[in-house]
Write an enzyme that holds these catalytic residues in place. Structure first.
Site, short mmCIF file in Angstrom:
data_model
loop_
_atom_site.label_atom_id
_atom_site.label_comp_id
_atom_site.label_asym_id
_atom_site.label_seq_id
_atom_site.Cartn_x
_atom_site.Cartn_y
_atom_site.Cartn_z
N CYS A 17 -77.05 123.55 -21.22
CA CYS A 17 -76.52 124.91 -21.07
C CYS A 17 -77.26 125.89 -21.98
O CYS A 17 -78.43 126.16 -21.75
CB CYS A 17 -75.01 124.91 -21.30
SG CYS A 17 -74.22 126.39 -20.66
N HIS A 32 -72.76 120.75 -17.74
CA HIS A 32 -72.36 119.92 -18.88
C HIS A 32 -72.20 118.45 -18.47
O HIS A 32 -71.15 118.06 -17.95
CB HIS A 32 -71.05 120.44 -19.47
CG HIS A 32 -71.22 121.71 -20.22
ND1 HIS A 32 -71.59 121.77 -21.54
CD2 HIS A 32 -71.16 122.99 -19.79
CE1 HIS A 32 -71.71 123.03 -21.92
NE2 HIS A 32 -71.45 123.80 -20.88
N GLU A 64 -71.70 116.02 -20.34
CA GLU A 64 -70.83 115.30 -21.27
C GLU A 64 -69.35 115.36 -20.88
O GLU A 64 -68.54 114.60 -21.41
CB GLU A 64 -71.02 115.82 -22.70
CG GLU A 64 -70.55 117.26 -22.98
CD GLU A 64 -71.57 118.34 -22.58
OE1 GLU A 64 -72.42 118.06 -21.71
OE2 GLU A 64 -71.48 119.46 -23.10
#
Ligand code: XMP
Length: 520
Positions: A86, A176, A178
């Protein structure tokens, strides 16, 4: 800055994303050590041979606000693989000569990305459909790619959703990976660390146990260590680890504040002194705490009084142990990370947290903090490796000031007695119904109001019991747990019928924010 010098690692440069800790956790879940460092603190000299790859986190900044962040461009010349996520993707592109601008369509939430090209980063990620659902959260985006960068995947709004410079091993991801909402996001992280950084697995609870025991033995030598044991997960794991490492040179002190859960003091003494044979001094300070708290209703004052008195009592008993050189504490990695407030904005202090854990600085003792590189879930796994029971390891968190902050208004013996019972019934019912482990934290509180009820043929005028049960990842945000009506009926009947002093039960249906988990 203190990085662990002994393990190969992936270094995460934090630009203030709310998900930075998640990146570190995902890497560790994959069996690799990772460390977080604030962009403000990182210096090129910190990036030693142990660093095998770098991840640049997301963050709330805009890459053109150059006076708000710092990043030494020379880091790009270290020949290390770099993955930007990002904001990290945007800064990596900009530093390599690309352009970033405000997106026409800000993207928050789920989006589909489509495969454009093969890459080691996306090996076995896309599958035959060549598309994946990912979680986006950005207002800016890369508008022009730097030289030698290629597009690996795009979404409708983000042409450069995944990009790479194959030769330099630089990768950028606009979404993202994660967060769990990104389908197979962990695969991207796994490909980056294993296929691209070529780091080997070096992180497991078993390895940790032996490594930490050895480290404690080396640090402490033949000296004595004291430890404030609360019976909670962190201090229990520290105590057991030190017990294994240094045995009788460990002196634990357990202070009964009178504000603990029902029978807690009995359980702690039984577990630690009798079963685990830990050197434990039990201090019953109930009277002292209650007399200091008499007529105090302000939540902050309660916390301060309890925190200060705890320290005083701890010191009093610690002084009785001669020749102590170390103080053991259950500091965890999230407490240690130096990246707090990386954007410069100070999160305002909401309440004096963890004051009971903050032990005296002027005791002239050196600190032993064996858990300082671990996340909570890792501490739990380590605890199991150390043969602590599941009951201790998976207990809900309990605040240092204890029942005092679950009883707004003044504290009396009568209220404590009622509250201990109500909490006990609630937690037991959760366990009986197989709900305890689905809930992050649950407790009963006693509100300082009396309401009217009718029991038998008599009018009653008694306290209001509030039940709180929340789901959460880390206690920072929380949502209330949805019980079935039958469970709520059971527990409310049980509490009202069994405990004298309560004639009404309510359930807290607020999330955090705007509420907090505790009442005070
Ligand atoms: P809040 O109420 O801030 O709580 O949403 C978040 C988590 O922290 C615990 N808590 C404390 N723990 N000392 C502690 O050791 C404190 O003063 C304290 N206050 C809150 C709370 O139980 C929840 O898990």
């Amino acid at each position: 800055m203190s990085l662990d010098q002994n393990l190969d690692k992936i270094l995460i440069v934090d630009f203030g994303s709310q998900f930075t800790q998640l990146i570190a956790r995902r890497i560790r879940e994959l069996g690799v050590f990772s460390e977080i460092i604030s962009h403000k603190k990182i210096e090129i000299k910190d990036i030693n041979k142990r660093v095998r790859g770098i991840i640049l986190s997301g963050g709330p900044l805009n890459v053109y606000q150059i006076n708000k962040y710092s990043f030494d461009k020379k880091i790009l010349d270290l020949s290390l693989p770099i993955l930007g996520i990002c904001f990290g993707h945007q800064i990596l592109s900009k530093l390599n000569g690309g352009k970033v601008k405000q997106s026409k369509h800000r993207e928050f939430g789920l989006a589909n990305i489509y495969k454009k090209k093969d890459s080691l980063l996306t090996k076995n990620f896309f599958g035959t459909k060549k598309t994946k659902q990912v979680w986006m959260s950005h207002a800016d985006q890369v508008s022009k790619l730097p030289l030698n960068f290629k597009v690996i995947a795009s979404s409708t709004n983000s042409k450069f959703a995944i990009v790479e410079n194959k030769y330099k091993k630089f990768f950028g991801i606009q979404f993202h990976p994660e967060v769990t909402h990104t389908e197979s996001g962990k695969k991207l992280i796994s490909n980056f660390i294993f296929l691209i950084c070529k780091i080997k697995r070096n992180w497991s609870s078993k390895d940790q146990k032996f490594k930490l025991i050895k480290e404690v033995q080396t640090q402490v030598g033949t000296n004595k260590v004291i430890c404030a044991l609360s019976g909670g997960v962190d201090s229990s794991v520290v105590a057991q680890l030190l017990n294994k490492a240094i045995g009788k040179k460990l002196y634990c002190i357990f202070v009964n504040t009178g504000l603990l859960r029902k029978n807690e003091e009995i359980q702690v003494v039984k577990t630690f002194k009798k079963r685990l044979k830990i050197n434990l001094t039990y201090v019953n300070a109930e009277k002292e705490f209650l007399s200091k708290l008499k007529n105090i209703s302000d939540p902050e004052k309660k916390r301060k009084i309890i925190g200060n008195l705890f320290i005083k009592i701890f010191e009093r008993y610690a002084k009785k142990i001669k020749n102590v050189s170390f103080l053991a504490q259950g500091t965890l990695y999230p407490d240690l990370i130096e990246s707090r407030s990386v954007t410069g904005s100070q999160t305002s202090k909401i309440k004096s947290h963890h004051n009971v854990g903050g032990l005296p600085k002027n005791m002239n003792l050196k600190l032993v903090e064996p858990l300082k590189f671990l996340f909570k879930d890792e501490v739990r796994k380590l605890g199991l490796e150390l043969k602590l029971s599941n009951e201790i390891i998976s207990r809900h968190p309990f605040p240092g000031p204890g029942l005092a902050i679950r009883m707004p208004g003044i504290i009396t013996n009568e209220k404590i007695k009622i509250l201990k019972e109500a909490d006990h019934y609630f937690v037991r019912a959760l366990k009986d119904h197989g709900l305890y482990h689905k809930i992050w934290q649950a407790y009963a509180a006693l509100l300082p109001v009396k309401t009217v009820g009718v029991m038998g043929d008599n009018r009653t005028y008694e306290y209001l019991c509030l039940l709180r049960a929340i789901t959460s990842e880390d206690g920072m945000t929380a949502d209330f747990f949805e019980f079935k009506k039958s469970f709520m009926q059971t527990i409310s009947n049980r509490i009202v019928n069994s405990i004298r002093g309560i004639n009404r039960v309510v359930y807290d249906v607020t999330s955090k924010p705007p509420s907090t988990i505790e009442l005070e």
